[in-house]
Design an enzyme around this catalytic site. Structure first.
Site, PDB file in Angstrom:
ATOM      1  N   HIS A   1     -15.485 -24.474   4.768  1.00 50.70           N
ATOM      2  CA  HIS A   1     -16.732 -23.928   3.964  1.00 50.70           C
ATOM      3  C   HIS A   1     -16.539 -22.416   3.929  1.00 50.70           C
ATOM      4  O   HIS A   1     -17.322 -21.794   3.059  1.00 50.70           O
ATOM      5  CB  HIS A   1     -17.963 -24.412   4.927  1.00 50.70           C
ATOM      6  CG  HIS A   1     -19.206 -23.732   4.561  1.00 50.70           C
ATOM      7  ND1 HIS A   1     -19.727 -22.667   5.082  1.00 50.70           N
ATOM      8  CD2 HIS A   1     -20.038 -23.979   3.413  1.00 50.70           C
ATOM      9  CE1 HIS A   1     -20.804 -22.325   4.312  1.00 50.70           C
ATOM     10  NE2 HIS A   1     -21.037 -23.145   3.343  1.00 50.70           N
TER      11      HIS A   1
ATOM     12  N   GLU B   1     -15.475 -21.160   0.607  1.00 49.05           N
ATOM     13  CA  GLU B   1     -16.344 -21.280  -0.335  1.00 49.05           C
ATOM     14  C   GLU B   1     -17.032 -19.848  -0.556  1.00 49.05           C
ATOM     15  O   GLU B   1     -17.382 -19.445  -1.681  1.00 49.05           O
ATOM     16  CB  GLU B   1     -17.512 -22.395  -0.003  1.00 49.05           C
ATOM     17  CG  GLU B   1     -18.346 -22.714  -1.072  1.00 49.05           C
ATOM     18  CD  GLU B   1     -19.575 -23.479  -0.407  1.00 49.05           C
ATOM     19  OE1 GLU B   1     -19.046 -24.562   0.193  1.00 49.05           O
ATOM     20  OE2 GLU B   1     -20.713 -23.169  -0.713  1.00 49.05           O
ATOM     21  N   HIS B   2     -16.884 -19.038   0.299  1.00 46.34           N
ATOM     22  CA  HIS B   2     -17.626 -17.679   0.319  1.00 46.34           C
ATOM     23  C   HIS B   2     -16.589 -16.633   0.114  1.00 46.34           C
ATOM     24  O   HIS B   2     -16.838 -15.880  -0.798  1.00 46.34           O
ATOM     25  CB  HIS B   2     -18.590 -17.336   1.617  1.00 46.34           C
ATOM     26  CG  HIS B   2     -19.724 -18.329   2.012  1.00 46.34           C
ATOM     27  ND1 HIS B   2     -20.824 -17.705   1.987  1.00 46.34           N
ATOM     28  CD2 HIS B   2     -19.762 -19.502   2.116  1.00 46.34           C
ATOM     29  CE1 HIS B   2     -21.777 -18.424   2.109  1.00 46.34           C
ATOM     30  NE2 HIS B   2     -21.205 -19.816   2.411  1.00 46.34           N
TER      31      HIS B   2
ATOM     32  N   GLU C   1     -26.585 -18.730   6.579  1.00 48.93           N
ATOM     33  CA  GLU C   1     -26.919 -20.217   5.954  1.00 48.93           C
ATOM     34  C   GLU C   1     -27.146 -21.504   6.830  1.00 48.93           C
ATOM     35  O   GLU C   1     -27.925 -22.282   6.697  1.00 48.93           O
ATOM     36  CB  GLU C   1     -25.623 -20.480   5.210  1.00 48.93           C
ATOM     37  CG  GLU C   1     -25.938 -21.651   4.166  1.00 48.93           C
ATOM     38  CD  GLU C   1     -24.508 -21.943   3.352  1.00 48.93           C
ATOM     39  OE1 GLU C   1     -23.583 -21.052   3.384  1.00 48.93           O
ATOM     40  OE2 GLU C   1     -24.492 -22.938   3.026  1.00 48.93           O
TER      41      GLU C   1
END
Lengths: 430, 438
Positions: free
Chosen positions: A59, A62-63, A139
């Protein structure tokens, strides 16, 4: 570029599959009803490819992937796409990570160049990793720490799975997010971000020959990677009900359940999807009536069947009304399931379930983006986009005997995990 | 029937406006029926009436109980949802093509002959109260509700559309019947349809199913002008055990009708309307303080809000608000730069393709024109209007519309963690603390 397969997608459109010499998988579907394109890059990497202590790495990418590359300074990637009127984002789950751009059709050249650049030339440095770790921690606070359902879902998976990587959250444990090193990131990128681990999906208004030439030109020179995935853990069968209780600042009791379910793509999964419609699909479903409209026990009752490559969970979420006990909802739920296990399904219930699933299927491929997502998802999880339509065939085939058998096999108390949430005393005003 | 950018428009004898875009891609029909009514029309003690009335419509007719309605919608392979906004109510849905006639027949009955049973109203009121209670779990929604309440005060835009426990409790069957009689008339409705249906098919469907819609003129509604409260006002929504703060801060913006609405739209895109805009760059990219950082300009018939939204970790809350106030001051003082302006225009012009890339979206735009009383081709001319905006216009709109000394800052967080820091941040004109479950 080698043409691999052709399949009919609708009355007017066909999907074509190609392969580059370096292993890049390419799927093209022309749809020129609007001057736009959806360009998606699906990587066969998700949280299942992580290991304990390093959860959330898939994840984090993803950034990180929106940062600096060899030929683009930080922020340039997004800026170019936004100036072109594009929308770009990404998503990660257990089995995959994908990146998408929705753009005016005239910008195909731009997006192909940008995506190829970051597949091969991402620059990973300490400041970017540190800053994105902070963003991801925020997040996580938003989606989990400060969200009742987010917390419940995390506890559910961590309790239901003991061996399989599905036991940790895709966003990662907070301590792992805080602990990622530059080296972790570089190793992960080198291993998984390569053409032989990716599928490009292009849907929209474009000329196929020109698009293929552009893709070949941009990606043809990229090197494939030797992908060594962590050894797969097989989750042992669950033989006893597992129960966890939480007290949180919330006004009402809640119930989150997860039954161990079948893998996506299997016939059992399709049968359970029909069963789920009978139980929770629409306002006339058994449990919507019994819990919400007629029973007036709950304010919300949702369910979902995890679309994972390995067996996942059949999840149920019930939010009670003020003063109503979660235990009473569980009794209602059990009664609804028992009727399924006894084969008590009416023709009307069957018709409703199948019509609703057909509606959902049509809606899922209504837009250019929806079509691209379906193609990318089925290709990445099941290996072949044809499964989009095979799934619908499976759903149409399901009969009462299938429902009875599958409900008896999967929806047993011994195979479920329950998270009960109670309002923390003193946090709610009467 | 006239043809205009692929959308056919006709008006029934009763005044119902029908919009159709034929699309043969899938055997699926999307529809949207919008009424010019909404939460702003509820009287002071009956907030929630527009919403309850809309939901009562789907509770059945004299022949059909709500269970029959739910059963039919699911059996048709259809979906029907109801959204209530300040100035309009939308019944939106979709249905597999083979059942479109049956679904429209049902909709016709629901609109023209609702039963409005007292026991159904009582049931819906209990359901609404439970939804109001549920909203306490949604930190973001709680922050926004409190922001609007503080910014708009007694103006109808300051209301929670669902109402309150008390206002919902006071709504009677007579109220619902009156509201329905007043606003659910053919000339107050616009029906949009997108799908593989011919003009002839739709005309006969509308004639058959909606000919009994009540005729007459809905009352002319005059919206009072909103006034932002003066000074800097701080509202702390206190919720225990928060790890981050939901911060919504802003002031009034523009209405659809304002001449400088487009100019302010461009300015907002540059400041906080995109992923790479100034706000996101400063708060997320440079400092990593918040997962999201954006600003938005509300759109409605009356003057709506302009706001910034971020959600930093509790310990960064005060610094984040301070930075946002500084960014706001800089925006008011210096406006947007030539580079930002050029980027924002390019973004808005190029991304417009996605505002109208499907029949459903195009129909939705036309409905908005009809319902909001916008000029015909308001959306068709959008790109042309944005092209015409100059940087001076955008910066003038900022100065004219965004007040320097009228700012509401709403923070949902654990108050004890931020109280002291916030109080010492600046001189506040008012400070109000609200419990999360008030």
């Amino acid at each position: 570029m080698r043409h691999v397969a052709r399949m009919r997608f609708s009355d007017v459109a066909e999907l074509n599959r190609y392969a580059l010499g370096n292993g890049l998988d390419v799927l093209l579907l022309k749809d020129d009803r609007a001057p736009i394109i959806s360009y998606q890059t699906w990587f066969k990497v998700g949280s299942r490819d992580e290991r304990p202590g390093k959860t959330g790495l898939a994840h984090l990418f993803e950034h990180l992937m929106f940062n600096q590359t060899k030929n683009l300074p930080a922020g340039r990637f997004d800026r170019l796409l936004e100036a072109a009127g594009g929308e770009t984002n990404a998503a990660t789950w257990v089995d995959w990570t994908y990146y998408y751009e929705n753009l005016p059709a005239s910008k195909l050249n731009l997006v192909i160049g940008l995506e190829a650049e970051r597949m091969a030339n991402l620059v990973l440095k300490e400041p970017q990793v540190r800053s994105e770790k902070e963003v991801v921690a925020n997040e996580r606070r938003y989606r989990v720490e400060d969200d009742v359902q987010g917390q419940a879902s995390e506890v559910l998976y961590a309790t239901a799975f003991r061996k399989h990587p599905y036991r940790w959250p895709t966003i990662g444990w907070m301590r792992d997010i805080e602990g990622f090193t530059l080296r972790d990131c570089r190793d992960f990128y080198k291993r998984y971000y390569a053409p032989n681990n990716a599928t490009i999906v292009l849907v929209g208004d474009f000329e196929p020959d020109a698009a293929l030439r552009l893709i070949e030109g941009a990606y043809g020179g990229l090197r494939s990677s030797r992908i060594q995935r962590p050894k797969r853990s097989v989750e042992p069968a669950q033989r006893r009900e597992r129960v966890v209780s939480l007290t949180l600042p919330t006004a009402t009791e809640k119930l989150q359940l997860g039954y161990r379910g079948p893998a996506f793509g299997t016939y059992d999964h399709a049968v359970l999807a029909v069963a789920d419609e009978i139980l929770f699909g629409g306002r006339s479903s058994r449990l919507h009536r019994a819990l919400i409209s007629e029973g007036e026990l709950a304010s919300e009752a949702d369910s979902s069947l995890s679309p994972f490559r390995d067996p996942g969970l059949y999840e149920i979420w019930i939010s009670m009304r003020e003063g109503k006990r979660a235990a009473s909802a569980q009794l209602v739920l059990d009664a609804g399931i028992r009727r399924l296990q006894r084969g008590q399904v009416t023709s009307s219930e069957m018709e409703k379930a199948k019509n609703r699933l057909e509606l959902a299927f049509l809606q899922s491929i209504e837009t250019v983006t929806g079509k691209a997502e379906s193609i990318g998802f089925y290709t990445t999880v099941l290996g072949d986009p044809r499964h989009i339509f095979l799934r619908m065939e499976q759903l149409r085939k399901v009969d009462r005997a299938d429902l009875k058998e599958v409900a008896a096999r999967y929806l047993q108390p011994s195979q479920r995990t329950i998270v009960r949430i109670y309002p923390k005393l003193g946090t709610a005003h009467d | 029937m006239t043809k205009d950018t692929g959308i056919k428009r006709f008006v029934t004898a009763g005044g119902l406006v029908v919009l159709l875009e034929e699309s043969h891609d899938l055997p699926l029909v999307n529809f949207e029926c919008v009424l010019r009514t909404g939460a702003t029309l509820d009287s002071v003690g009956k907030v929630g009436l527009a919403r309850l009335t809309a939901h009562m419509v789907r509770m059945g007719t004299k022949q059909l109980r709500y269970q029959d309605v739910d059963e039919a919608i699911d059996r048709f392979g259809a979906h029907l949802s109801i959204q209530v906004a300040p100035s309009y109510v939308t019944f939106q849905g979709a249905v597999v093509l083979r059942n479109v006639d049956a679904l429209f027949s049902l909709l016709g009955h629901l609109f023209t002959a609702p039963a409005f049973r007292v026991r159904d109203l009582q049931k819906l009121k209990r359901e609404t109260v439970s939804e109001i209670v549920d909203m306490r779990d949604n930190d973001r929604a709680l922050a926004f509700v409190n922001f609007r309440k503080s910014l708009f005060g007694q103006h109808p835009y300051g209301r929670n559309i669902m109402g309150t426990r008390k206002s919902v409790g006071s709504i009677s069957q007579t109220d619902v019947v009156r509201h329905h009689r007043k606003y659910y008339v053919a000339s107050n409705m616009v029906l949009g349809i997108a799908g593989p249906l011919s003009q002839g098919h739709v005309e006969s469907l509308i004639y058959k199913c909606f000919q009994d819609l009540r005729r007459g003129s809905p009352p002319v509604v005059r919206m009072p002008e909103a006034q932002a409260p003066s000074g800097y006002r701080l509202v702390m929504v206190d919720k225990p055990e928060r790890t981050q703060s939901q911060i919504v801060m802003g002031t009034l913006g523009t209405s659809f009708q304002d001449a400088d609405h487009d100019a302010l739209e461009v300015a907002n895109a540059a400041f906080g309307g995109t992923f790479t805009a100034r706000l996101m760059r400063e708060i997320r990219s440079k400092r990593g303080w918040s997962y999201g950082a954006s600003s938005r300009l509300g759109h409605d018939r009356g003057r709506e809000a302009w706001w910034m939204w971020t959600f930093p970790e509790v310990q960064n809350t005060v610094a984040c608000i301070q930075l946002k106030l500084e960014l706001y001051d800089a925006l008011m003082k210096n406006g947007i730069t030539p580079k930002e302006f050029a980027f924002a225009k390019s973004y808005l012009i190029n991304s417009y393709a996605f505002e109208c890339d499907s029949p459903t979206k195009r129909i939705d735009q036309r409905i908005t024109e009809e319902v909001m009383g916008l000029p015909r081709a308001y959306y068709a001319n959008y790109v042309k209007r944005i092209r015409a905006v100059k940087r001076e216009d955008a910066n003038a709109a900022i100065r004219r519309r965004l007040a320097r000394d009228r700012m509401v800052v709403t923070v949902l967080s654990t108050a004890s963690e931020i109280d002291k820091g916030l109080r010492s941040l600046r001189k506040w004109d008012t400070i109000r603390k609200v419990p999360w479950d008030a």
